[in-house]
Design a protein around this motif. Structure first.
Motif, PDB file in Angstrom:
ATOM      1  N   GLU A   1      -5.653 -18.209  10.311  1.00 52.47           N
ATOM      2  CA  GLU A   1      -7.113 -18.296  10.459  1.00 52.47           C
ATOM      3  C   GLU A   1      -7.813 -17.175   9.711  1.00 52.47           C
ATOM      4  N   ASN A   2      -7.090 -16.516   8.804  1.00 51.33           N
ATOM      5  CA  ASN A   2      -7.634 -15.468   7.955  1.00 51.33           C
ATOM      6  C   ASN A   2      -7.993 -14.201   8.722  1.00 51.33           C
ATOM      7  N   ASN A   3      -7.391 -14.031   9.898  1.00 48.52           N
ATOM      8  CA  ASN A   3      -7.596 -12.809  10.665  1.00 48.52           C
ATOM      9  C   ASN A   3      -6.447 -11.849  10.393  1.00 48.52           C
ATOM     10  N   GLU A   4      -6.772 -10.568  10.290  1.00 52.03           N
ATOM     11  CA  GLU A   4      -5.715  -9.590  10.061  1.00 52.03           C
ATOM     12  C   GLU A   4      -4.846  -9.480  11.309  1.00 52.03           C
ATOM     13  N   VAL A   5      -3.546  -9.427  11.120  1.00 53.08           N
ATOM     14  CA  VAL A   5      -2.612  -9.285  12.230  1.00 53.08           C
ATOM     15  C   VAL A   5      -2.903  -7.972  12.944  1.00 53.08           C
ATOM     16  N   GLU A   6      -2.999  -8.020  14.293  1.00 48.69           N
ATOM     17  CA  GLU A   6      -3.374  -6.848  15.083  1.00 48.69           C
ATOM     18  C   GLU A   6      -2.160  -6.113  15.613  1.00 48.69           C
ATOM     19  N   TYR A   7      -2.330  -4.803  15.761  1.00 44.18           N
ATOM     20  CA  TYR A   7      -1.299  -3.950  16.327  1.00 44.18           C
ATOM     21  C   TYR A   7      -1.919  -3.053  17.391  1.00 44.18           C
ATOM     22  N   LEU A   8      -1.097  -2.616  18.341  1.00 44.70           N
ATOM     23  CA  LEU A   8      -1.570  -1.673  19.340  1.00 44.70           C
ATOM     24  C   LEU A   8      -2.110  -0.428  18.650  1.00 44.70           C
ATOM     25  N   LYS A   9      -3.209   0.117  19.186  1.00 43.08           N
ATOM     26  CA  LYS A   9      -3.857   1.316  18.635  1.00 43.08           C
ATOM     27  C   LYS A   9      -4.369   1.102  17.208  1.00 43.08           C
ATOM     28  N   GLY A  10      -4.432  -0.172  16.768  1.00 45.06           N
ATOM     29  CA  GLY A  10      -4.959  -0.452  15.441  1.00 45.06           C
ATOM     30  C   GLY A  10      -4.024  -0.071  14.307  1.00 45.06           C
ATOM     31  N   GLU A  11      -2.792   0.313  14.647  1.00 46.11           N
ATOM     32  CA  GLU A  11      -1.851   0.721  13.611  1.00 46.11           C
ATOM     33  C   GLU A  11      -1.376  -0.474  12.797  1.00 46.11           C
ATOM     34  N   LYS A  12      -1.016  -0.195  11.564  1.00 45.51           N
ATOM     35  CA  LYS A  12      -0.461  -1.242  10.705  1.00 45.51           C
ATOM     36  C   LYS A  12       1.023  -0.958  10.509  1.00 45.51           C
ATOM     37  N   PRO A  13       1.796  -1.966  10.145  1.00 40.62           N
ATOM     38  CA  PRO A  13       3.221  -1.729   9.920  1.00 40.62           C
ATOM     39  C   PRO A  13       3.435  -0.800   8.736  1.00 40.62           C
ATOM     40  N   ALA A  14       4.620  -0.210   8.659  1.00 43.25           N
ATOM     41  CA  ALA A  14       4.939   0.680   7.539  1.00 43.25           C
ATOM     42  C   ALA A  14       5.087  -0.166   6.287  1.00 43.25           C
ATOM     43  N   ALA A  15       3.967  -0.480   5.664  1.00 41.87           N
ATOM     44  CA  ALA A  15       3.967  -1.373   4.506  1.00 41.87           C
ATOM     45  C   ALA A  15       3.199  -0.703   3.382  1.00 41.87           C
ATOM     46  N   ASP A  16       3.804   0.313   2.795  1.00 35.51           N
ATOM     47  CA  ASP A  16       3.147   1.083   1.740  1.00 35.51           C
ATOM     48  C   ASP A  16       3.320   0.408   0.387  1.00 35.51           C
ATOM     49  N   VAL A  17       2.310   0.586  -0.455  1.00 32.29           N
ATOM     50  CA  VAL A  17       2.368   0.135  -1.842  1.00 32.29           C
ATOM     51  C   VAL A  17       2.380   1.385  -2.713  1.00 32.29           C
ATOM     52  N   ALA A  18       3.323   1.447  -3.639  1.00 29.86           N
ATOM     53  CA  ALA A  18       3.506   2.672  -4.425  1.00 29.86           C
ATOM     54  C   ALA A  18       3.635   2.363  -5.915  1.00 29.86           C
ATOM     55  N   ALA A  19       3.370   3.383  -6.727  1.00 25.08           N
ATOM     56  CA  ALA A  19       3.581   3.265  -8.174  1.00 25.08           C
ATOM     57  C   ALA A  19       5.072   3.170  -8.450  1.00 25.08           C
ATOM     58  N   THR A  20       5.450   2.300  -9.375  1.00 26.33           N
ATOM     59  CA  THR A  20       6.874   2.123  -9.700  1.00 26.33           C
ATOM     60  C   THR A  20       7.253   2.826 -11.004  1.00 26.33           C
ATOM     61  N   GLU A  21       6.320   3.569 -11.563  1.00 24.13           N
ATOM     62  CA  GLU A  21       6.586   4.313 -12.802  1.00 24.13           C
ATOM     63  C   GLU A  21       5.688   5.548 -12.829  1.00 24.13           C
ATOM     64  N   THR A  22       5.980   6.444 -13.733  1.00 23.01           N
ATOM     65  CA  THR A  22       5.167   7.657 -13.906  1.00 23.01           C
ATOM     66  C   THR A  22       4.263   7.479 -15.119  1.00 23.01           C
ATOM     67  N   VAL A  23       3.008   7.807 -14.944  1.00 27.42           N
ATOM     68  CA  VAL A  23       2.065   7.820 -16.074  1.00 27.42           C
ATOM     69  C   VAL A  23       1.578   9.252 -16.229  1.00 27.42           C
ATOM     70  N   GLU A  24       2.009   9.896 -17.324  1.00 29.17           N
ATOM     71  CA  GLU A  24       1.628  11.284 -17.553  1.00 29.17           C
ATOM     72  C   GLU A  24       0.166  11.379 -17.966  1.00 29.17           C
ATOM     73  N   ARG A  25      -0.401  12.548 -17.735  1.00 27.03           N
ATOM     74  CA  ARG A  25      -1.780  12.795 -18.147  1.00 27.03           C
ATOM     75  C   ARG A  25      -1.829  12.956 -19.666  1.00 27.03           C
ATOM     76  N   ALA A  26      -2.783  12.309 -20.307  1.00 25.29           N
ATOM     77  CA  ALA A  26      -2.927  12.407 -21.756  1.00 25.29           C
ATOM     78  C   ALA A  26      -3.427  13.801 -22.134  1.00 25.29           C
ATOM     79  N   ASN A  27      -3.161  14.211 -23.391  1.00 29.38           N
ATOM     80  CA  ASN A  27      -3.671  15.512 -23.828  1.00 29.38           C
ATOM     81  C   ASN A  27      -5.175  15.435 -24.046  1.00 29.38           C
ATOM     82  N   TRP A  28      -5.814  16.599 -24.185  1.00 28.34           N
ATOM     83  CA  TRP A  28      -7.280  16.643 -24.222  1.00 28.34           C
ATOM     84  C   TRP A  28      -7.844  15.876 -25.408  1.00 28.34           C
ATOM     85  N   PHE A  29      -7.079  15.875 -26.551  1.00 30.61           N
ATOM     86  CA  PHE A  29      -7.576  15.173 -27.719  1.00 30.61           C
ATOM     87  C   PHE A  29      -7.604  13.669 -27.476  1.00 30.61           C
TER      88      PHE A  29
END
Length: 434
Positions: free
Chosen positions: A391-419
């Motif tokens: 019904e398009n409702n977010e699944v509820e958890y006690l205390k409003g917590e969400k499951p351990a469902a992290d989204v993370a970067a799968t690669e490293t992107v270095e900072r470009a030089n100033w030029f």
């Protein structure tokens, strides 16, 4: 004349059609609710004990009387005190006038305590956990905190620490203060009683099971003899008759705490485990079809909740490393690359109804700023998974917590030089002009 009859007939047809539409809209919801969980109680909830996922809730935020379910907090504080070395199972409690007089009240669940007697914490705990003995609970409270008043403060403080905001404890037992013979804790009303919502009772139950699962070793005992072999021996029969071999036996049931007062009605916080899944079910002020509260009513309501919950199946909604379609990468500012690939870090699992395995969907909820700014490290958390039901409702958890469902970067992107950053900014500026 015939025109009038035709008009009248058309009008009646229209009325019947409208009524039919209304019934089609209203009736399925009522029938579905009744077929889902027919719980006759002022409040009810069933949750997955491991994750806190709420499978069903009925008026579960309403603050109601909790009666002897209060003793779960007394049990928690006892286990905590033992863990911290404040008391030990062998410590002896010297009976006070208060606990002695309460223990002699035949209206209450009790084991008799001698005024000149002493009892170990283990004895008092077993009497509290199995037989809901009220004077034994007071004895535990006085041993840990010195007075029941101080113990009640500990109960309220611990509730807040658990994230429970609606708890109001006035004594250690869950009795109405009017039963405490004028000796109720100082600062509480003579007719007050402990209150909490069904959702909060579930939070307390989960905390007790998470932190001190050994509580079930005692809670699942059908009966035990108090002070066996002495003149004071008394047979303690567990008030939870859903345990194996008892009147309302339920497969997998092994705890936890009943509660009954005139104010709270017939209530129960029960837990059962099947096929690796443990559920917590709470019913408050359960009644039968005639609206009368009874032991049968509370256990029938609990059975309905648990039957419903065990109809769910654990399902892996997303696999570790899985990406979101259309959001396989996120934009990165000031990086050597314009985007960084992202994916779910751990598998996302939850309990879903057996007939709705495909009805759940997921969304990416960003927790980092947008766009990300380099450098972005591989494994850096960028968001969470939102799980939506049919019904398009977010699944509820006690205390409003969400499951351990992290989204993370799968690669490293270095900072470009100033030029490179300057050239990119200039290019973006010129692009914006045109």
């Amino acid at each position: 004349m015939e025109d009038n009859r035709v008009k009248s007939l058309v009008k009646w047809v229209q009325v019947l059609m409208i009524m039919a539409v209304v019934l089609m809209i209203v009736m399925p919801n009522r029938v579905q609710a009744e077929e889902t969980v027919p719980v006759l109680a002022d409040a009810a909830i069933v949750v997955d004990s491991e994750t806190g996922q709420i499978l069903y809730g009925q008026n579960d935020k309403a603050v109601l009387g909790i009666a002897s379910m209060s003793k779960m907090m007394s049990e928690y504080l006892l286990f905590e005190a033992i863990e911290e070395g404040v008391v030990s199972w062998d410590d002896e409690y010297e009976v006070t006038d208060y606990s002695h007089r309460i223990s002699q009240d035949l209206r209450l669940s009790n084991v008799p305590l001698r005024r000149d007697g002493s009892y170990t914490m283990k004895e008092l705990y077993e009497a509290m956990a199995i037989y809901s003995a009220n004077a034994a609970t007071i004895g535990i409270a006085e041993t840990i905190a010195g007075t029941e008043k101080e113990f009640v403060q500990m109960m309220n403080d611990k509730a807040k620490e658990m994230g429970i905001e609606d708890a109001h404890f006035v004594n250690s037992t869950g009795l109405n203060n009017s039963f405490l013979l004028g000796m109720h804790p100082e600062g509480t009303g003579e007719d007050e009683e402990n209150t909490m919502s069904a959702r909060s009772v579930a939070i307390l139950t989960k905390a007790l099971l998470d932190d001190y699962p050994e509580i079930l070793d005692t809670a699942k005992i059908p009966e035990l003899m108090f002070r066996k072999g002495t003149p004071d021996q008394i047979r303690m029969v567990n008030w939870n008759t859903m345990l194996p071999g008892m009147d309302h036996e339920y497969d997998g049931m092994d705890g936890l705490k009943t509660g009954t007062t005139d104010f709270a009605g017939h209530s129960f916080a029960g837990t059962a485990k099947r096929d690796g899944i443990r559920l917590i079910a709470v019913v408050m002020k359960a009644v039968d079809a005639e609206g009368e509260g009874s032991y049968d009513a509370r256990f029938n309501a609990t059975r309905a909740l648990l039957d419903y919950g065990f109809g769910f199946q654990e399902t892996e909604i997303m696999k570790a490393g899985q990406q979101f379609m259309g959001q396989e990468s996120l934009p990165v500012a000031k990086g050597e690359k314009d985007h960084v690939a992202v994916a779910v870090k751990e598998p996302v699992r939850l309990l879903v109804p057996s007939a709705q395995q495909e009805a759940y969907r997921t969304e990416l909820e960003l927790t980092a700023g947008a766009p990300l700014e380099a450098a972005v490290e591989e494994g850096q958390l960028v968001g969470k998974v939102r799980v939506l039901d049919s019904e398009n409702n977010e699944v509820e958890y006690l205390k409003g917590e969400k499951p351990a469902a992290d989204v993370a970067a799968t690669e490293t992107v270095e900072r470009a030089n100033w030029f490179a950053i300057s050239m990119k900014s200039a290019a973006d500026f010129i692009k914006g002009l045109f």
